[in-house]
Motif scaffolding. Structure first.
Motif, PDB file in Angstrom:
ATOM      1  N   LYS A  15       0.822  -1.210   0.000  1.00  0.00           N
ATOM      2  CA  LYS A  15       0.000   0.000   0.000  1.00  0.00           C
ATOM      3  C   LYS A  15       0.858   1.262   0.000  1.00  0.00           C
ATOM      4  O   LYS A  15       0.577   2.222  -0.722  1.00  0.00           O
ATOM      5  CB  LYS A  15      -0.937   0.002   1.205  1.00  0.00           C
ATOM      6  N   LEU A  16       1.917   1.261   0.802  1.00  0.00           N
ATOM      7  CA  LEU A  16       2.783   2.440   0.893  1.00  0.00           C
ATOM      8  C   LEU A  16       3.988   2.361  -0.043  1.00  0.00           C
ATOM      9  O   LEU A  16       4.805   3.271  -0.070  1.00  0.00           O
ATOM     10  CB  LEU A  16       3.241   2.638   2.341  1.00  0.00           C
ATOM     11  N   SER A  17       4.093   1.272  -0.783  1.00  0.00           N
ATOM     12  CA  SER A  17       5.100   1.106  -1.825  1.00  0.00           C
ATOM     13  C   SER A  17       6.532   1.226  -1.302  1.00  0.00           C
ATOM     14  O   SER A  17       7.303   2.067  -1.738  1.00  0.00           O
ATOM     15  CB  SER A  17       4.854   2.122  -2.955  1.00  0.00           C
ATOM     16  N   PHE A  18       6.877   0.348  -0.342  1.00  0.00           N
ATOM     17  CA  PHE A  18       8.254   0.339   0.144  1.00  0.00           C
ATOM     18  C   PHE A  18       8.663  -1.043   0.628  1.00  0.00           C
ATOM     19  O   PHE A  18       7.837  -1.905   0.898  1.00  0.00           O
ATOM     20  CB  PHE A  18       8.469   1.364   1.252  1.00  0.00           C
ATOM     21  N   ILE A  19       9.980  -1.222   0.726  1.00  0.00           N
ATOM     22  CA  ILE A  19      10.592  -2.345   1.434  1.00  0.00           C
ATOM     23  C   ILE A  19      11.515  -1.721   2.465  1.00  0.00           C
ATOM     24  O   ILE A  19      12.366  -0.898   2.126  1.00  0.00           O
ATOM     25  CB  ILE A  19      11.375  -3.277   0.494  1.00  0.00           C
ATOM     26  N   HIS A  20      11.312  -2.090   3.724  1.00  0.00           N
ATOM     27  CA  HIS A  20      12.128  -1.572   4.824  1.00  0.00           C
ATOM     28  C   HIS A  20      12.838  -2.709   5.528  1.00  0.00           C
ATOM     29  O   HIS A  20      12.501  -3.877   5.340  1.00  0.00           O
ATOM     30  CB  HIS A  20      11.257  -0.841   5.845  1.00  0.00           C
ATOM     31  N   LYS A  21      13.806  -2.334   6.373  1.00  0.00           N
ATOM     32  CA  LYS A  21      14.475  -3.307   7.223  1.00  0.00           C
ATOM     33  C   LYS A  21      14.668  -2.680   8.601  1.00  0.00           C
ATOM     34  O   LYS A  21      14.630  -1.451   8.758  1.00  0.00           O
ATOM     35  CB  LYS A  21      15.824  -3.730   6.648  1.00  0.00           C
ATOM     36  N   SER A  22      14.857  -3.537   9.594  1.00  0.00           N
ATOM     37  CA  SER A  22      15.138  -3.079  10.953  1.00  0.00           C
ATOM     38  C   SER A  22      15.923  -4.162  11.670  1.00  0.00           C
ATOM     39  O   SER A  22      16.073  -5.279  11.161  1.00  0.00           O
ATOM     40  CB  SER A  22      13.842  -2.797  11.710  1.00  0.00           C
ATOM     41  N   SER A  36       7.793   3.561  -6.667  1.00  0.00           N
ATOM     42  CA  SER A  36       7.771   2.761  -7.900  1.00  0.00           C
ATOM     43  C   SER A  36       7.831   1.255  -7.641  1.00  0.00           C
ATOM     44  O   SER A  36       8.476   0.526  -8.368  1.00  0.00           O
ATOM     45  CB  SER A  36       8.875   3.194  -8.876  1.00  0.00           C
ATOM     46  N   LEU A  37       7.166   0.808  -6.594  1.00  0.00           N
ATOM     47  CA  LEU A  37       6.996  -0.622  -6.346  1.00  0.00           C
ATOM     48  C   LEU A  37       5.507  -0.917  -6.535  1.00  0.00           C
ATOM     49  O   LEU A  37       4.702  -0.623  -5.658  1.00  0.00           O
ATOM     50  CB  LEU A  37       7.409  -0.984  -4.920  1.00  0.00           C
ATOM     51  N   PRO A  38       5.107  -1.454  -7.679  1.00  0.00           N
ATOM     52  CA  PRO A  38       3.684  -1.644  -7.947  1.00  0.00           C
ATOM     53  C   PRO A  38       2.957  -2.442  -6.865  1.00  0.00           C
ATOM     54  O   PRO A  38       1.972  -1.996  -6.317  1.00  0.00           O
ATOM     55  CB  PRO A  38       3.670  -2.374  -9.283  1.00  0.00           C
ATOM     56  N   HIS A  39       3.440  -3.650  -6.532  1.00  0.00           N
ATOM     57  CA  HIS A  39       2.794  -4.439  -5.482  1.00  0.00           C
ATOM     58  C   HIS A  39       3.759  -5.510  -4.969  1.00  0.00           C
ATOM     59  O   HIS A  39       3.608  -6.695  -5.262  1.00  0.00           O
ATOM     60  CB  HIS A  39       1.509  -5.093  -5.998  1.00  0.00           C
ATOM     61  N   PRO A  40       4.765  -5.103  -4.174  1.00  0.00           N
ATOM     62  CA  PRO A  40       5.700  -6.102  -3.627  1.00  0.00           C
ATOM     63  C   PRO A  40       4.967  -7.037  -2.678  1.00  0.00           C
ATOM     64  O   PRO A  40       4.059  -6.621  -1.966  1.00  0.00           O
ATOM     65  CB  PRO A  40       6.729  -5.251  -2.889  1.00  0.00           C
ATOM     66  N   PHE A  41       5.372  -8.301  -2.670  1.00  0.00           N
ATOM     67  CA  PHE A  41       4.665  -9.247  -1.813  1.00  0.00           C
ATOM     68  C   PHE A  41       5.635 -10.095  -0.994  1.00  0.00           C
ATOM     69  O   PHE A  41       5.871  -9.805   0.162  1.00  0.00           O
ATOM     70  CB  PHE A  41       3.720 -10.121  -2.644  1.00  0.00           C
TER      71      PHE A  41
END
Length: 109
Positions: A15-22, A36-41
């Motif tokens: 929904k927010l178009s991101f990939i994060h890490k922690s 520019s991430l259409p729908h990462p899953f």
């Protein structure tokens, strides 16, 4: 997905178009890929590369897990890319196996 070597957790938000890490405790959150991430899953890691599936583009994509750079499409025209896994002995944490020697003394094994 988990990065055992670096003790990091990676996740995607379509929904927010991101990939994060922690860190595994949720601290030190950082963006890896944004916009520019259409729908990462689904996500997986191997070496220094992060791989993910995308439902809209029907493809597997990859980038550097530290910087998010060197983004590329690895494979396309996948009907329904629901999940992805990388299997390799290097990706598994070392652990003791209590049943490894003489079945751990368990007669039923």
């Amino acid at each position: 997905t988990l990065d055992y070597d670096e003790q990091k957790l990676y996740w995607a938000d379509a929904k927010l178009s991101f990939i994060h890490k922690s860190n595994l405790d949720g601290s030190h959150r950082q963006a890896v890929v944004k916009g520019s991430l259409p729908h990462p899953f689904a996500l997986t890691l191997f070496g220094d590369t992060l791989y993910w599936t995308d439902w809209n583009t029907h493809s597997i994509l990859a980038c550097n897990k530290y910087t998010g750079e060197d983004r590329r499409e690895v494979y396309s025209n996948i009907f329904s890319p629901m999940d992805i896994h990388a299997f390799n002995q290097q990706r598994q944490p070392n652990a003791s196996n209590p049943c490894g020697n003489h079945n751990g003394g368990c007669s039923h094994l």
